[in-house]
Scaffold this motif. Structure first.
Motif, PDB file in Angstrom:
ATOM      1  N   GLU A  13      -2.101  61.115 -19.223  1.00  9.57           N
ATOM      2  CA  GLU A  13      -2.122  60.976 -17.768  1.00  9.57           C
ATOM      3  C   GLU A  13      -3.534  61.209 -17.223  1.00  9.57           C
ATOM      4  N   GLU A  14      -4.202  62.215 -17.709  1.00  8.11           N
ATOM      5  CA  GLU A  14      -5.563  62.505 -17.249  1.00  8.11           C
ATOM      6  C   GLU A  14      -6.496  61.336 -17.556  1.00  8.11           C
ATOM      7  N   SER A  15      -6.373  60.783 -18.742  1.00 11.09           N
ATOM      8  CA  SER A  15      -7.205  59.636 -19.102  1.00 11.09           C
ATOM      9  C   SER A  15      -6.866  58.426 -18.242  1.00 11.09           C
ATOM     10  N   SER A  16      -5.585  58.237 -17.911  1.00 11.16           N
ATOM     11  CA  SER A  16      -5.206  57.117 -17.049  1.00 11.16           C
ATOM     12  C   SER A  16      -5.751  57.316 -15.633  1.00 11.16           C
ATOM     13  N   CYS A  17      -5.830  58.556 -15.180  1.00 12.06           N
ATOM     14  CA  CYS A  17      -6.442  58.845 -13.874  1.00 12.06           C
ATOM     15  C   CYS A  17      -7.923  58.485 -13.888  1.00 12.06           C
ATOM     16  N   ARG A  18      -8.593  58.815 -14.963  1.00 11.02           N
ATOM     17  CA  ARG A  18     -10.017  58.486 -15.090  1.00 11.02           C
ATOM     18  C   ARG A  18     -10.216  56.971 -15.163  1.00 11.02           C
ATOM     19  N   MET A  19      -9.295  56.270 -15.844  1.00 13.63           N
ATOM     20  CA  MET A  19      -9.358  54.804 -15.880  1.00 13.63           C
ATOM     21  C   MET A  19      -9.240  54.237 -14.472  1.00 13.63           C
ATOM     22  N   LEU A  20      -8.300  54.771 -13.701  1.00 14.39           N
ATOM     23  CA  LEU A  20      -8.104  54.301 -12.334  1.00 14.39           C
ATOM     24  C   LEU A  20      -9.343  54.569 -11.487  1.00 14.39           C
ATOM     25  N   GLU A  21      -9.915  55.753 -11.614  1.00 15.97           N
ATOM     26  CA  GLU A  21     -11.133  56.073 -10.867  1.00 15.97           C
ATOM     27  C   GLU A  21     -12.257  55.101 -11.220  1.00 15.97           C
ATOM     28  N   ALA A  22     -12.382  54.797 -12.514  1.00 12.25           N
ATOM     29  CA  ALA A  22     -13.420  53.852 -12.943  1.00 12.25           C
ATOM     30  C   ALA A  22     -13.145  52.457 -12.367  1.00 12.25           C
ATOM     31  N   ALA A  23     -11.886  52.036 -12.382  1.00 10.87           N
ATOM     32  CA  ALA A  23     -11.530  50.717 -11.845  1.00 10.87           C
ATOM     33  C   ALA A  23     -11.804  50.649 -10.346  1.00 10.87           C
ATOM     34  N   GLN A  24     -11.585  51.743  -9.648  1.00 13.24           N
ATOM     35  CA  GLN A  24     -11.808  51.762  -8.196  1.00 13.24           C
ATOM     36  C   GLN A  24     -13.266  51.536  -7.830  1.00 13.24           C
ATOM     37  N   VAL A  25     -14.183  51.899  -8.724  1.00 15.60           N
ATOM     38  CA  VAL A  25     -15.611  51.675  -8.468  1.00 15.60           C
ATOM     39  C   VAL A  25     -16.149  50.518  -9.310  1.00 15.60           C
ATOM     40  N   GLN A  26     -15.228  49.747  -9.870  1.00 19.77           N
ATOM     41  CA  GLN A  26     -15.544  48.577 -10.688  1.00 19.77           C
ATOM     42  C   GLN A  26     -16.437  48.906 -11.878  1.00 19.77           C
ATOM     43  N   ASP A  27     -16.196  50.054 -12.469  1.00 17.64           N
ATOM     44  CA  ASP A  27     -16.889  50.467 -13.699  1.00 17.64           C
ATOM     45  C   ASP A  27     -16.004  50.032 -14.871  1.00 17.64           C
ATOM     46  N   TRP A  28     -16.087  48.741 -15.223  1.00 16.41           N
ATOM     47  CA  TRP A  28     -15.185  48.195 -16.234  1.00 16.41           C
ATOM     48  C   TRP A  28     -15.495  48.732 -17.623  1.00 16.41           C
ATOM     49  N   ARG A  64       8.251  62.556 -15.071  1.00 20.84           N
ATOM     50  CA  ARG A  64       7.338  62.491 -13.918  1.00 20.84           C
ATOM     51  C   ARG A  64       5.937  62.057 -14.351  1.00 20.84           C
ATOM     52  N   ILE A  65       5.477  62.568 -15.481  1.00 23.90           N
ATOM     53  CA  ILE A  65       4.162  62.187 -16.010  1.00 23.90           C
ATOM     54  C   ILE A  65       4.153  60.692 -16.338  1.00 23.90           C
ATOM     55  N   MET A  66       5.214  60.226 -16.989  1.00 23.07           N
ATOM     56  CA  MET A  66       5.295  58.808 -17.352  1.00 23.07           C
ATOM     57  C   MET A  66       5.285  57.920 -16.105  1.00 23.07           C
ATOM     58  N   GLN A  67       5.965  58.340 -15.059  1.00 20.52           N
ATOM     59  CA  GLN A  67       5.974  57.571 -13.807  1.00 20.52           C
ATOM     60  C   GLN A  67       4.570  57.492 -13.211  1.00 20.52           C
ATOM     61  N   ARG A  68       3.839  58.603 -13.256  1.00 17.68           N
ATOM     62  CA  ARG A  68       2.474  58.599 -12.721  1.00 17.68           C
ATOM     63  C   ARG A  68       1.562  57.709 -13.572  1.00 17.68           C
ATOM     64  N   ILE A  69       1.739  57.737 -14.890  1.00 16.38           N
ATOM     65  CA  ILE A  69       0.942  56.883 -15.773  1.00 16.38           C
ATOM     66  C   ILE A  69       1.224  55.412 -15.458  1.00 16.38           C
ATOM     67  N   LEU A  70       2.493  55.063 -15.307  1.00 15.99           N
ATOM     68  CA  LEU A  70       2.855  53.680 -14.986  1.00 15.99           C
ATOM     69  C   LEU A  70       2.311  53.263 -13.623  1.00 15.99           C
ATOM     70  N   HIS A  71       2.334  54.175 -12.669  1.00 16.65           N
ATOM     71  CA  HIS A  71       1.776  53.891 -11.340  1.00 16.65           C
ATOM     72  C   HIS A  71       0.269  53.643 -11.443  1.00 16.65           C
ATOM     73  N   ASN A  72      -0.431  54.498 -12.197  1.00 14.93           N
ATOM     74  CA  ASN A  72      -1.875  54.311 -12.399  1.00 14.93           C
ATOM     75  C   ASN A  72      -2.148  52.971 -13.055  1.00 14.93           C
ATOM     76  N   ASP A  73      -1.351  52.644 -14.072  1.00 15.89           N
ATOM     77  CA  ASP A  73      -1.529  51.383 -14.785  1.00 15.89           C
ATOM     78  C   ASP A  73      -1.375  50.192 -13.845  1.00 15.89           C
ATOM     79  N   ALA A  74      -0.377  50.236 -12.978  1.00 14.28           N
ATOM     80  CA  ALA A  74      -0.163  49.144 -12.028  1.00 14.28           C
ATOM     81  C   ALA A  74      -1.358  49.008 -11.082  1.00 14.28           C
ATOM     82  N   GLN A  75      -1.879  50.133 -10.619  1.00 17.19           N
ATOM     83  CA  GLN A  75      -3.040  50.091  -9.722  1.00 17.19           C
ATOM     84  C   GLN A  75      -4.273  49.545 -10.441  1.00 17.19           C
TER      85      GLN A  75
END
Length: 99
Positions: A13-28, A64-75
């Motif tokens: 989950e933490e790594s997926s949050c970091r992925m989302l943060e990177a995607a938000q600033v277009q750091d592919w 709950r963790i899995m739901q947050r990971i899936l939500h991050n993935d969708a974003q």
């Protein structure tokens, strides 16, 4: 302290949050880097899950963790789609070579 299965879910989950943060600033490159970290953690989780189980009292938290990971993935996917479309346009009509 021994690492429990739930700890792997939390790390993913933490790594997926970091992925989302990177995607938000277009750091592919960052997205790819954190995706690789997720892949390693998922493989470690798979190996450990053969010998261990989530405790019954941890199942709700795992869900709950899995739901947050899936939500991050969708974003992440929503943010990446325009970039992927742009990449596809750049290579459209060019010969494809594998080295």
């Amino acid at each position: 302290m021994a690492v429990m299965l739930l700890d792997y879910y939390k790390a993913i989950e933490e790594s997926s949050c970091r992925m989302l943060e990177a995607a938000q600033v277009q750091d592919w490159d960052g997205v790819v880097r954190y995706e690789g970290a997720c892949a390693v953690l998922i493989e470690q989780l798979r190996c450990r899950a053969h010998d261990e189980e989530i405790l019954p009292e941890q199942r709700g938290e795992k869900a709950r963790i899995m739901q947050r990971i899936l939500h991050n993935d969708a974003q992440i996917r929503n943010l990446a789609e325009p970039w992927l479309a742009q990449c596809a346009q750049m290579f459209e009509g060019r010969p494809y070579f594998v080295h």
